[in-house]
Design a protein around this motif. Structure first.
Motif, PDB file in Angstrom:
ATOM      1  N   VAL A  46      60.257  68.813  44.920  1.00  0.00           N
ATOM      2  CA  VAL A  46      60.708  69.635  46.047  1.00  0.00           C
ATOM      3  C   VAL A  46      60.956  68.816  47.309  1.00  0.00           C
ATOM      4  O   VAL A  46      61.626  69.285  48.233  1.00  0.00           O
ATOM      5  CB  VAL A  46      59.707  70.775  46.350  1.00  0.00           C
ATOM      6  N   LEU A  47      60.416  67.592  47.345  1.00  0.00           N
ATOM      7  CA  LEU A  47      60.658  66.683  48.466  1.00  0.00           C
ATOM      8  C   LEU A  47      61.266  65.411  47.886  1.00  0.00           C
ATOM      9  O   LEU A  47      60.585  64.401  47.712  1.00  0.00           O
ATOM     10  CB  LEU A  47      59.342  66.355  49.195  1.00  0.00           C
ATOM     11  N   PRO A  48      62.547  65.431  47.510  1.00  0.00           N
ATOM     12  CA  PRO A  48      63.148  64.280  46.822  1.00  0.00           C
ATOM     13  C   PRO A  48      62.997  63.004  47.637  1.00  0.00           C
ATOM     14  O   PRO A  48      63.378  62.938  48.806  1.00  0.00           O
ATOM     15  CB  PRO A  48      64.617  64.682  46.659  1.00  0.00           C
ATOM     16  N   GLY A  49      62.397  62.013  46.988  1.00  0.00           N
ATOM     17  CA  GLY A  49      62.052  60.776  47.666  1.00  0.00           C
ATOM     18  C   GLY A  49      60.549  60.608  47.769  1.00  0.00           C
ATOM     19  O   GLY A  49      60.046  59.489  47.904  1.00  0.00           O
ATOM     20  N   PHE A  50      59.804  61.709  47.707  1.00  0.00           N
ATOM     21  CA  PHE A  50      58.340  61.681  47.711  1.00  0.00           C
ATOM     22  C   PHE A  50      57.869  61.031  46.410  1.00  0.00           C
ATOM     23  O   PHE A  50      58.165  61.522  45.324  1.00  0.00           O
ATOM     24  CB  PHE A  50      57.815  63.114  47.807  1.00  0.00           C
ATOM     25  N   GLU A  51      57.168  59.925  46.521  1.00  0.00           N
ATOM     26  CA  GLU A  51      56.676  59.246  45.329  1.00  0.00           C
ATOM     27  C   GLU A  51      55.416  59.951  44.828  1.00  0.00           C
ATOM     28  O   GLU A  51      54.533  60.283  45.634  1.00  0.00           O
ATOM     29  CB  GLU A  51      56.403  57.776  45.625  1.00  0.00           C
ATOM     30  N   PRO A  52      55.309  60.208  43.518  1.00  0.00           N
ATOM     31  CA  PRO A  52      54.186  60.992  42.996  1.00  0.00           C
ATOM     32  C   PRO A  52      52.817  60.456  43.368  1.00  0.00           C
ATOM     33  O   PRO A  52      51.849  61.210  43.414  1.00  0.00           O
ATOM     34  CB  PRO A  52      54.406  60.937  41.475  1.00  0.00           C
ATOM     35  N   ASP A  53      52.722  59.157  43.661  1.00  0.00           N
ATOM     36  CA  ASP A  53      51.424  58.576  44.009  1.00  0.00           C
ATOM     37  C   ASP A  53      51.353  58.133  45.472  1.00  0.00           C
ATOM     38  O   ASP A  53      50.524  57.297  45.830  1.00  0.00           O
ATOM     39  CB  ASP A  53      51.107  57.398  43.097  1.00  0.00           C
ATOM     40  N   VAL A  54      52.194  58.720  46.350  1.00  0.00           N
ATOM     41  CA  VAL A  54      52.239  58.241  47.733  1.00  0.00           C
ATOM     42  C   VAL A  54      50.915  58.501  48.459  1.00  0.00           C
ATOM     43  O   VAL A  54      50.506  57.704  49.317  1.00  0.00           O
ATOM     44  CB  VAL A  54      53.433  58.871  48.492  1.00  0.00           C
ATOM     45  N   LYS A  55      50.222  59.590  48.131  1.00  0.00           N
ATOM     46  CA  LYS A  55      48.921  59.838  48.762  1.00  0.00           C
ATOM     47  C   LYS A  55      47.918  58.756  48.352  1.00  0.00           C
ATOM     48  O   LYS A  55      47.070  58.334  49.143  1.00  0.00           O
ATOM     49  CB  LYS A  55      48.419  61.223  48.373  1.00  0.00           C
ATOM     50  N   PHE A  56      48.051  58.328  47.119  1.00  0.00           N
ATOM     51  CA  PHE A  56      47.210  57.248  46.614  1.00  0.00           C
ATOM     52  C   PHE A  56      47.534  55.943  47.350  1.00  0.00           C
ATOM     53  O   PHE A  56      46.634  55.196  47.742  1.00  0.00           O
ATOM     54  CB  PHE A  56      47.464  57.112  45.113  1.00  0.00           C
ATOM     55  N   GLN A  57      48.836  55.689  47.540  1.00  0.00           N
ATOM     56  CA  GLN A  57      49.254  54.505  48.292  1.00  0.00           C
ATOM     57  C   GLN A  57      48.685  54.532  49.707  1.00  0.00           C
ATOM     58  O   GLN A  57      48.254  53.505  50.241  1.00  0.00           O
ATOM     59  CB  GLN A  57      50.778  54.428  48.364  1.00  0.00           C
ATOM     60  N   MET A  58      48.699  55.714  50.311  1.00  0.00           N
ATOM     61  CA  MET A  58      48.172  55.856  51.666  1.00  0.00           C
ATOM     62  C   MET A  58      46.682  55.518  51.711  1.00  0.00           C
ATOM     63  O   MET A  58      46.213  54.790  52.602  1.00  0.00           O
ATOM     64  CB  MET A  58      48.423  57.287  52.155  1.00  0.00           C
ATOM     65  N   LEU A  59      45.919  56.017  50.733  1.00  0.00           N
ATOM     66  CA  LEU A  59      44.487  55.719  50.704  1.00  0.00           C
ATOM     67  C   LEU A  59      44.217  54.235  50.517  1.00  0.00           C
ATOM     68  O   LEU A  59      43.252  53.691  51.067  1.00  0.00           O
ATOM     69  CB  LEU A  59      43.807  56.511  49.592  1.00  0.00           C
ATOM     70  N   LYS A  60      45.087  53.578  49.764  1.00  0.00           N
ATOM     71  CA  LYS A  60      44.897  52.138  49.536  1.00  0.00           C
ATOM     72  C   LYS A  60      45.037  51.332  50.828  1.00  0.00           C
ATOM     73  O   LYS A  60      44.464  50.254  50.954  1.00  0.00           O
ATOM     74  CB  LYS A  60      45.888  51.639  48.480  1.00  0.00           C
ATOM     75  N   THR A  61      45.799  51.857  51.798  1.00  0.00           N
ATOM     76  CA  THR A  61      45.905  51.160  53.088  1.00  0.00           C
ATOM     77  C   THR A  61      44.603  51.259  53.871  1.00  0.00           C
ATOM     78  O   THR A  61      44.406  50.528  54.849  1.00  0.00           O
ATOM     79  CB  THR A  61      47.051  51.745  53.945  1.00  0.00           C
ATOM     80  N   MET A  62      43.711  52.172  53.438  1.00  0.00           N
ATOM     81  CA  MET A  62      42.423  52.363  54.107  1.00  0.00           C
ATOM     82  C   MET A  62      41.268  52.052  53.160  1.00  0.00           C
ATOM     83  O   MET A  62      40.143  52.518  53.370  1.00  0.00           O
ATOM     84  CB  MET A  62      42.307  53.813  54.583  1.00  0.00           C
ATOM     85  N   ALA A  63      41.532  51.268  52.129  1.00  0.00           N
ATOM     86  CA  ALA A  63      40.589  51.113  51.017  1.00  0.00           C
ATOM     87  C   ALA A  63      39.182  50.716  51.460  1.00  0.00           C
ATOM     88  O   ALA A  63      38.191  51.193  50.888  1.00  0.00           O
ATOM     89  CB  ALA A  63      41.131  50.084  50.022  1.00  0.00           C
ATOM     90  N   HIS A  64      39.060  49.869  52.477  1.00  0.00           N
ATOM     91  CA  HIS A  64      37.730  49.403  52.903  1.00  0.00           C
ATOM     92  C   HIS A  64      36.901  50.522  53.529  1.00  0.00           C
ATOM     93  O   HIS A  64      35.668  50.415  53.601  1.00  0.00           O
ATOM     94  CB  HIS A  64      37.867  48.247  53.887  1.00  0.00           C
ATOM     95  N   ASP A  65      37.567  51.594  53.962  1.00  0.00           N
ATOM     96  CA  ASP A  65      36.856  52.706  54.593  1.00  0.00           C
ATOM     97  C   ASP A  65      36.639  53.878  53.645  1.00  0.00           C
ATOM     98  O   ASP A  65      35.963  54.848  54.010  1.00  0.00           O
ATOM     99  CB  ASP A  65      37.645  53.212  55.808  1.00  0.00           C
ATOM    100  N   VAL A  66      37.197  53.802  52.431  1.00  0.00           N
ATOM    101  CA  VAL A  66      37.222  54.956  51.530  1.00  0.00           C
ATOM    102  C   VAL A  66      36.120  54.892  50.481  1.00  0.00           C
ATOM    103  O   VAL A  66      35.890  53.855  49.852  1.00  0.00           O
ATOM    104  CB  VAL A  66      38.592  55.064  50.826  1.00  0.00           C
ATOM    105  N   GLU A  67      35.458  56.016  50.291  1.00  0.00           N
ATOM    106  CA  GLU A  67      34.541  56.211  49.163  1.00  0.00           C
ATOM    107  C   GLU A  67      34.932  57.513  48.480  1.00  0.00           C
ATOM    108  O   GLU A  67      35.090  58.549  49.138  1.00  0.00           O
ATOM    109  CB  GLU A  67      33.091  56.281  49.641  1.00  0.00           C
ATOM    110  N   VAL A  68      35.098  57.488  47.171  1.00  0.00           N
ATOM    111  CA  VAL A  68      35.527  58.665  46.419  1.00  0.00           C
ATOM    112  C   VAL A  68      34.324  59.340  45.778  1.00  0.00           C
ATOM    113  O   VAL A  68      33.488  58.682  45.145  1.00  0.00           O
ATOM    114  CB  VAL A  68      36.555  58.288  45.330  1.00  0.00           C
ATOM    115  N   VAL A  69      34.231  60.652  45.960  1.00  0.00           N
ATOM    116  CA  VAL A  69      33.246  61.476  45.274  1.00  0.00           C
ATOM    117  C   VAL A  69      34.020  62.510  44.454  1.00  0.00           C
ATOM    118  O   VAL A  69      34.898  63.198  44.977  1.00  0.00           O
ATOM    119  CB  VAL A  69      32.311  62.186  46.269  1.00  0.00           C
TER     120      VAL A  69
END
Length: 493
Positions: A46-69
């Motif tokens: 529905v948003l052509p150009g939106f990469e299916p893992d772009v939210k994941f890419q965004m989190l990787k830019t903050m990887a040192h601050d991220v903890e996943v539960v």
């Protein structure tokens, strides 16, 4: 395909907004992730150009601050609940998610079993996690949830839950599917953090509906179509309108639950940091739309796809009439009908003129390619081959698969695997094409065109096999089928 979404801008805006929210709460934020963290193919359609893992890419830019539960409902483990898109149980998907997070450098701190009440399957799963070295915590059912706030926010409510030990500023709380207890996990943690004198806050990351698009924007209507089984509805956020004088969009369940959620946060934190469901969100997708018209067109196509998917499900199972009726209403609201895609008319015309099941595909340049069931190839295989020849400028009449590659597969199916259908499915066709490409430059050229089909739109005049549909989806080709079978019978493989 015409692009309507800017991924780079989205990553920058989204990461900046999350950092601001972390700072707002003194350096620690529990972020509830709604929807799919990656493999978000609805958003990419529905948003052509939106990469299916772009939210994941965004989190990787903050990887040192991220903890996943990761939260998983113990009842879902006991029931063997499975993901419809992947076909794997939720408990196995948790392991899959952990592997993916870790392989991309994101730290997974723990798994929370929510609604734990001694379920045998949950006990076995907890033991399995411990054997794998994954820290596991237990959260329990709370009597009177979610309305008895005094009991919920007390020693006998959230106080009974295990305190999840975390060590980073951004705690991403995700799950294998809906109903897993993400929100309850976040609020339970807020309760325990504030009891310990630790400043922490909560926010929600949900892509749809997009709060700063109009209520009846096709992208938001497409969200209603995608969640028709949940009976969700987009509505104007009345709390946001009253508090800020700004019209925003949210969905009914969040709006209905907000007064209770606000009361819980007031009891936990002394006062609520939010005056509306919209306030809680951090999503910036609406600001990254670069071509509104492209997104409108893509969303309308998605609405029609959802309609045909529901019609096929009804044909297969005999249930789901309400979803089909509601989708008809949603299509009317969006101003579209089942004939929106030119692929449908082309597929039905091809079937009518040849007397054989057929398919059609709209390519990125607007060309419509057709294919029909033949002696050796089914409709999905024939269409795939014709589309590949079209995008690689190979003569459509030129045979590019060696008979010596096809015949052994046909014999294997009928003589050894007891199949009545010797025609090749699309995955088998690609194997035969790949074998031929070792000695044929034309076959090699054709198979190299697969990436050019990503984003194409296909329609079939009959319900195709699950194998063919799965292959098309792997290639990034959207698929719709007319809700009828090739043969008149009661049982269909």
């Amino acid at each position: 395909m015409r692009q309507g979404f800017d991924n780079k801008k989205y990553i920058e805006l989204q990461s900046d907004n999350i950092r601001k929210r972390i700072a707002q709460f003194g350096g620690k934020l529990y972020l509830e992730f709604g929807g799919k963290l990656f493999d978000d193919y609805h958003a990419s359609r529905v948003l052509p150009g939106f990469e299916p893992d772009v939210k994941f890419q965004m989190l990787k830019t903050m990887a040192h601050d991220v903890e996943v539960v990761i939260a998983i409902n113990a009842n879902h483990i006991q029931q063997g609940k499975a993901r419809g898109d992947l076909g794997i149980p939720y408990d196995e998907d948790v392991l899959r998610l952990i592997d993916i997070f870790r392989s991309h450098g994101l730290y997974v701190g723990s798994v929370v079993l929510t609604q734990y009440a001694g379920q045998p399957a949950a006990d076995a799963y907890r033991h399995r996690l411990e054997q794998l070295g994954v820290t596991c915590y237990l959260h329990y059912p709370i009597a009177g949830y979610p309305h008895d706030i005094e009991h919920i926010v007390s020693e006998d409510g959230y106080g009974r839950n295990d305190y999840v030990e975390t060590s980073r500023p951004l705690i991403v709380v995700t799950a294998p599917g809906p109903g897993s207890g993400k929100l309850a996990t976040c609020l339970s943690q807020l309760y325990h953090e504030h009891r310990r004198g630790i400043q922490a806050g909560y926010a929600k990351y949900e892509t749809f509906p997009i709060w700063n698009l109009p209520l009846n924007h096709p992208v938001n209507i497409a969200y209603e179509a995608a969640t028709v089984d949940l009976d969700d509805a987009n509505i104007i956020d009345p709390f946001h309108l009253e508090a800020h004088g700004e019209t925003t969009v949210n969905y009914n369940r969040d709006v209905e639950a907000f007064p209770v959620l606000k009361a819980m946060m007031e009891r936990i934190m002394g006062e609520s940091p939010y005056q509306s469901p919209t306030d809680m969100g951090v999503n910036m997708a609406g600001y990254a739309i670069s071509d509104d018209e492209a997104c409108r067109e893509a969303a309308k196509l998605e609405i029609v796809r959802r309609y045909f998917t529901a019609c096929v499900d009804l044909k297969r199972s005999g249930t789901g009439e309400e979803q089909v009726e509601r989708l008809l209403s949603i299509m009317k609201k969006a101003g579209v009908d089942e004939n929106l895609s030119p692929a449908r008319a082309a597929a039905l015309d091809k079937e009518a003129s040849t007397g054989a099941p057929a398919g059609a595909m709209v390519l990125s340049d607007g060309r419509v390619i057709t294919g029909k069931t033949g002696v050796l190839l089914g409709a999905a295989s024939a269409l795939l081959m014709n589309a590949l020849k079209a995008v690689t400028d190979v003569d459509p009449e030129l045979p590019v698969i060696d008979d010596n590659a096809i015949e052994p597969i046909c014999r294997l199916k009928t003589e050894h695997l007891n199949s009545e259908n010797r025609r090749l499915h699309s995955d088998e066709t690609l194997i035969a094409l790949s074998i031929t490409s070792a000695t044929s430059p034309e076959a090699a050229r054709v198979i190299n065109g697969l990436e050019q089909l990503r984003g194409a739109d296909a329609f079939f005049s009959v319900i195709i096999s699950a194998t063919d549909e799965a292959l098309y989806r792997k290639l990034g080709i959207t698929v719709c089928c007319e809700p009828k079978y090739e043969r008149v019978s009661l049982y269909h493989k």
